[in-house]
Motif scaffolding. Structure first.
Motif, PDB file in Angstrom:
ATOM      1  N   GLU A 128       6.358 -44.570  23.967  1.00 29.10           N
ATOM      2  CA  GLU A 128       6.856 -44.327  25.292  1.00 29.10           C
ATOM      3  C   GLU A 128       7.987 -45.536  25.715  1.00 29.10           C
ATOM      4  O   GLU A 128       8.959 -45.527  26.585  1.00 29.10           O
ATOM      5  CB  GLU A 128       5.857 -43.909  26.481  1.00 29.10           C
ATOM      6  N   ASP A 129       7.455 -46.721  25.421  1.00 31.22           N
ATOM      7  CA  ASP A 129       8.097 -47.814  25.693  1.00 31.22           C
ATOM      8  C   ASP A 129       8.919 -48.160  24.508  1.00 31.22           C
ATOM      9  O   ASP A 129       8.318 -48.827  23.292  1.00 31.22           O
ATOM     10  CB  ASP A 129       7.300 -49.113  26.173  1.00 31.22           C
ATOM     11  N   VAL A 130      10.269 -48.044  24.532  1.00 30.30           N
ATOM     12  CA  VAL A 130      11.124 -48.118  23.426  1.00 30.30           C
ATOM     13  C   VAL A 130      11.979 -49.547  23.223  1.00 30.30           C
ATOM     14  O   VAL A 130      12.653 -49.704  22.639  1.00 30.30           O
ATOM     15  CB  VAL A 130      12.164 -47.241  23.072  1.00 30.30           C
ATOM     16  N   GLY A 131      11.408 -50.308  24.470  1.00 32.66           N
ATOM     17  CA  GLY A 131      12.078 -51.905  24.298  1.00 32.66           C
ATOM     18  C   GLY A 131      13.386 -51.709  25.168  1.00 32.66           C
ATOM     19  O   GLY A 131      14.094 -52.661  24.954  1.00 32.66           O
ATOM     20  N   ALA A 132      13.622 -50.731  25.921  1.00 31.34           N
ATOM     21  CA  ALA A 132      14.966 -50.702  26.496  1.00 31.34           C
ATOM     22  C   ALA A 132      15.109 -51.475  27.803  1.00 31.34           C
ATOM     23  O   ALA A 132      14.097 -51.855  28.513  1.00 31.34           O
ATOM     24  CB  ALA A 132      15.184 -49.239  26.856  1.00 31.34           C
ATOM     25  N   VAL A 163      11.628 -48.174  31.002  1.00 31.69           N
ATOM     26  CA  VAL A 163      12.753 -48.747  30.754  1.00 31.69           C
ATOM     27  C   VAL A 163      12.714 -49.803  31.613  1.00 31.69           C
ATOM     28  O   VAL A 163      12.818 -49.696  32.875  1.00 31.69           O
ATOM     29  CB  VAL A 163      13.946 -48.048  30.868  1.00 31.69           C
ATOM     30  N   ARG A 164      12.697 -51.173  31.027  1.00 34.54           N
ATOM     31  CA  ARG A 164      12.885 -52.244  32.123  1.00 34.54           C
ATOM     32  C   ARG A 164      14.174 -52.248  33.049  1.00 34.54           C
ATOM     33  O   ARG A 164      14.978 -52.058  32.400  1.00 34.54           O
ATOM     34  CB  ARG A 164      12.627 -53.670  31.335  1.00 34.54           C
ATOM     35  N   THR A 245      19.773 -52.576  25.657  1.00 31.76           N
ATOM     36  CA  THR A 245      18.830 -53.779  25.808  1.00 31.76           C
ATOM     37  C   THR A 245      19.652 -54.979  26.217  1.00 31.76           C
ATOM     38  O   THR A 245      20.937 -54.817  26.588  1.00 31.76           O
ATOM     39  CB  THR A 245      18.529 -54.337  24.451  1.00 31.76           C
ATOM     40  N   GLU A 246      18.958 -55.917  26.943  1.00 29.81           N
ATOM     41  CA  GLU A 246      19.501 -57.114  27.478  1.00 29.81           C
ATOM     42  C   GLU A 246      20.548 -57.788  26.313  1.00 29.81           C
ATOM     43  O   GLU A 246      21.670 -58.407  26.765  1.00 29.81           O
ATOM     44  CB  GLU A 246      18.676 -58.378  27.931  1.00 29.81           C
TER      45      GLU A 246
END
Length: 250
Positions: A128-132, A163-164, A245-246
């Motif tokens: 669920e957390d894909v690092g976005a 998503v962060r 992503t950042e």
């Protein structure tokens, strides 16, 4: 695991960034993505307009193009639903008409391997957390095929909530159709436009910077209506948010 991207006609023709986002996202998660060049339309426009026999060659083509892959992933609830829900009906009808079982067998082969993107992420990859990272306020419109045929439920929202930087705001009347409906928008333009206007006003009223869906066909209709209303809300496919992503802003 052999995974293929079924990019769909709308994305291939009008929204190529969505297909690119899917590949970026899945490769970041360690999935190697194939892209069969033989793929074409799934046949939904023909089938929905009543041209069932004209859809049959596309069912066969789809099965040939994606043969040998474990999973077929589509960034479209609409096209994934076409394969999963209507291919078996097309095959069964052909068999009932005495034209053999080949079409039914082709449908039976691809149906269990075809997934909409959020299903594949949550149900197959188990993430669920894909690092976005996407530092914007977003509202989500659940499209009709994803909501009612695939029964995606809260899968897209669960992914967005992880998503962060993203602030997810509720959309009033979220489950109401945007009015696109493929050929419905062509055959009933006034009704379609009125439904789109209702949806666009609800989206704008959330104060969100962006609205996302799992279907660029609906996103196109919503985005066009928002533009004509001079709304500041930007339409974006969920895959593009999850790929962001950042380091690599979309």
């Amino acid at each position: 695991m052999r995974v293929a991207l079924f990019v769909t006609c709308v994305n291939d023709t009008l929204y190529p960034r969505t297909g690119q986002a899917v590949v970026t996202l899945l490769e970041r998660l360690g999935v190697r993505v194939g892209f069969p060049l033989q793929q074409s339309c799934c046949g939904q426009p023909q089938f929905n307009t009543g041209y069932r026999h004209e859809t049959e060659p596309l069912v066969r083509r789809f099965a040939r193009a994606f043969a040998g892959y474990d999973y077929i992933v589509a960034p479209s609830g609409s096209c994934a639903a076409m394969v999963r829900e209507n291919y078996p009906r097309i095959g069964a009808r052909a068999e009932a008409e005495g034209r053999g079982s080949a079409l039914a067998e082709a449908a039976a082969d691809v149906v269990p391997r075809t997934y909409e993107l959020t299903e594949f992420l949550t149900d197959v990859l188990g993430v669920e957390d894909v690092g976005a990272y996407y530092p914007h306020t977003v509202t989500y419109h659940p499209t009709c095929h994803g909501l009612r045929m695939l029964r995606l439920g809260d899968r897209p929202r669960r992914l967005l909530e992880r998503v962060r930087g993203l602030t997810l705001v509720d959309l009033p009347g979220a489950q109401e159709c945007c009015g696109f409906g493929g050929t419905f928008a062509v055959k009933n333009p006034a009704v379609s436009a009125a439904m789109g206007a209702d949806k666009a006003r609800a989206i704008t009223g959330t104060g969100a910077e962006a609205v996302c869906t799992v279907d660029n066909s609906c996103q196109m209709h919503i985005g066009g209506t928002l533009s004509r209303m001079d709304s500041p809300v930007r339409p974006v496919h969920l895959a593009e948010i999850l790929a962001s992503t950042e380091e690599e802003p979309w």
